[in-house]
Design an enzyme around this catalytic site. Structure first.
Site, PDB file in Angstrom:
ATOM      1  CG  ASN A 182     -17.593 -27.859-107.369  1.00 43.98           C
ATOM      2  OD1 ASN A 182     -16.634 -28.428-107.898  1.00 43.98           O
ATOM      3  ND2 ASN A 182     -17.552 -27.377-106.138  1.00 43.98           N
ATOM      4  CD1 TRP A 183     -19.629 -32.667-111.775  1.00 47.35           C
ATOM      5  CD2 TRP A 183     -18.109 -33.613-113.128  1.00 47.35           C
ATOM      6  NE1 TRP A 183     -20.253 -32.979-112.963  1.00 47.35           N
ATOM      7  CE2 TRP A 183     -19.342 -33.564-113.808  1.00 47.35           C
ATOM      8  CE3 TRP A 183     -17.004 -34.162-113.781  1.00 47.35           C
ATOM      9  CZ2 TRP A 183     -19.491 -34.051-115.105  1.00 47.35           C
ATOM     10  CZ3 TRP A 183     -17.152 -34.644-115.072  1.00 47.35           C
ATOM     11  CH2 TRP A 183     -18.384 -34.584-115.722  1.00 47.35           C
ATOM     12  CE  LYS A 184     -18.810 -30.185-103.666  1.00 48.62           C
ATOM     13  NZ  LYS A 184     -19.204 -29.922-102.304  1.00 48.62           N
ATOM     14  CD  GLU A 204     -21.241 -22.776-103.271  1.00 50.11           C
ATOM     15  OE1 GLU A 204     -21.952 -23.515-103.960  1.00 50.11           O
ATOM     16  OE2 GLU A 204     -20.069 -23.031-103.008  1.00 50.11           O
ATOM     17  CB  SER A 209     -27.997 -29.298 -99.847  1.00 51.96           C
ATOM     18  OG  SER A 209     -26.917 -29.751 -99.048  1.00 51.96           O
ATOM     19  N   GLY A 253     -23.084 -29.841 -99.015  1.00 46.91           N
ATOM     20  CA  GLY A 253     -22.871 -31.274 -98.851  1.00 46.91           C
ATOM     21  C   GLY A 253     -23.518 -31.846 -97.608  1.00 46.91           C
ATOM     22  CD  GLU A 273     -16.187 -28.884-100.647  1.00 50.91           C
ATOM     23  OE1 GLU A 273     -15.707 -29.144-101.759  1.00 50.91           O
ATOM     24  OE2 GLU A 273     -17.398 -29.068-100.382  1.00 50.91           O
ATOM     25  N   GLY A 329     -23.173 -29.199-106.223  1.00 54.75           N
ATOM     26  CA  GLY A 329     -22.110 -30.172-105.999  1.00 54.75           C
ATOM     27  C   GLY A 329     -22.647 -31.576-106.216  1.00 54.75           C
ATOM     28  CG  HIS A 374     -16.011 -24.515-103.151  1.00 56.97           C
ATOM     29  ND1 HIS A 374     -15.997 -25.393-102.093  1.00 56.97           N
ATOM     30  CD2 HIS A 374     -17.174 -24.726-103.808  1.00 56.97           C
ATOM     31  CE1 HIS A 374     -17.115 -26.113-102.125  1.00 56.97           C
ATOM     32  NE2 HIS A 374     -17.848 -25.727-103.154  1.00 56.97           N
TER      33      HIS A 374
HETATM   34  C1  PEP Z   1     -20.698 -26.952-103.954  1.00 57.58           C
HETATM   35  O1  PEP Z   1     -19.817 -27.765-104.064  1.00 57.58           O
HETATM   36  O2  PEP Z   1     -20.507 -25.783-104.341  1.00 57.58           O
HETATM   37  C2  PEP Z   1     -21.972 -27.357-103.348  1.00 57.58           C
HETATM   38  C3  PEP Z   1     -22.890 -26.447-103.192  1.00 57.58           C
HETATM   39  O3  PEP Z   1     -22.107 -28.683-102.977  1.00 57.58           O
HETATM   40  P1  PEP Z   1     -23.488 -29.467-102.623  1.00 57.58           P
HETATM   41  O4  PEP Z   1     -24.480 -29.116-103.727  1.00 57.58           O
HETATM   42  O5  PEP Z   1     -23.121 -30.899-102.616  1.00 57.58           O
HETATM   43  O6  PEP Z   1     -23.968 -28.942-101.315  1.00 57.58           O
END
Ligand code: PEP
Length: 255
Positions: A11-13, A170, A216, A176, A100, A237, A98
């Site tokens: 997931n590049w956001k 998640e 993470s 993040g 976010e 992410g 998600h």
């Molecule tokens: C995500 O965006 O779904 C995510 C898990 O981000 P990160 O790996 O940066 O925690």
């Protein structure tokens, strides 16, 4: 279509525009040979989808999805993208719920269920994200929060549609932040989700649904996470922005 496990989602956001996406694909494909024994899906920003697909031409093993859609199929919704439009652009997956989207943009459980239903109705695979806030974990509410989110998330799907989803656990406090849930803690929540899926679609179909972990995930913890019996893959992410790190993650030997 049953998805081959393990499942790796990147997931590049809101990162990597079209030019960066092309450079990424060139580097990633040099490090990650075509593979039929796993599912690898990228979620670039919508504006980078076409360039990603062009750069990855000939790599049918690398799938793409969108990070979010609006539930209406078309119309006067400035700034939004619908599931049928995502499909037309070559997406086969879409993330729904998600953290976010839920916590920065205010998507409610009801919004998420509409999105899941719209994604599925368009013939795409929803990646339904669920997970508790830190204060909910501290109050001992992990089970009730996750149960509610999964139940509501799947509530508008027919049984055969519910078989064709991915569920991503998640925990919000792990996204993040550099903090990862222990493989043991994550596995426990995955077991809970698996049990709910068994009730919904039966044992064989529930076993085939990827339940993936996100929060993470890095090259240093991927092996431990994927060794847990109920963790079928990961949604990544930050570490998916580096072709080198994500290729290493996607090459992890499956238990
Ligand atoms: C995500 O965006 O779904 C995510 C898990 O981000 P990160 O790996 O940066 O925690």
């Amino acid at each position: 279509m049953r998805l081959v496990k393990p499942f790796f989602g990147g997931n590049w956001k809101m990162n990597h525009g079209p030019r960066a996406a092309r450079r990424f694909v060139e580097e990633f494909t040099a490090l990650f040979p075509p593979s039929q024994d796993r599912t690898v899906v990228f979620f670039p920003p919508a504006v980078s989808l076409a360039e990603f697909r062009t750069a990855a031409a000939g790599r049918e093993d690398l799938l793409v999805g969108l990070q979010d859609v609006y539930w209406e199929p078309s119309g006067a919704f400035t700034g939004s993208i619908s599931a049928p439009l995502a499909k037309d652009a070559g997406a086969t997956f879409v993330i729904a719920g998600h953290s976010e989207r839920r916590h920065v943009f205010g998507d409610s459980d009801e919004d998420v269920v509409r999105k899941v239903a719209a994604i599925s109705a368009a013939g795409l695979t929803p990646v339904l994200c669920v997970g508790e806030l830190l204060e909910e974990r501290d109050r001992g509410e992990v089970e009730s929060v996750v149960t509610r989110q999964v139940e509501i998330g799947l509530s508008q799907l027919q049984a055969e549609e519910a078989e064709r989803i991915v569920v991503a656990y998640e925990p919000v406090w792990a996204i993040g932040t550099g903090r990862t849930a222990s493989a043991e803690d994550a596995n426990e929540v995955h077991e809970l989700i698996r049990g709910m899926l068994v009730e919904r679609v039966g044992s064989a179909a529930a076993r085939a649904i990827p339940i993936i972990y996100g929060g993470s995930v890095k090259t240093s913890n991927i092996e431990e996470l994927l060794a847990a019996p109920e963790i079928d893959g990961v949604l990544v992410g930050g570490a998916s922005l580096s072709p080198k790190d994500f290729a290493q993650i996607c090459r992890t030997v499956w238990r």
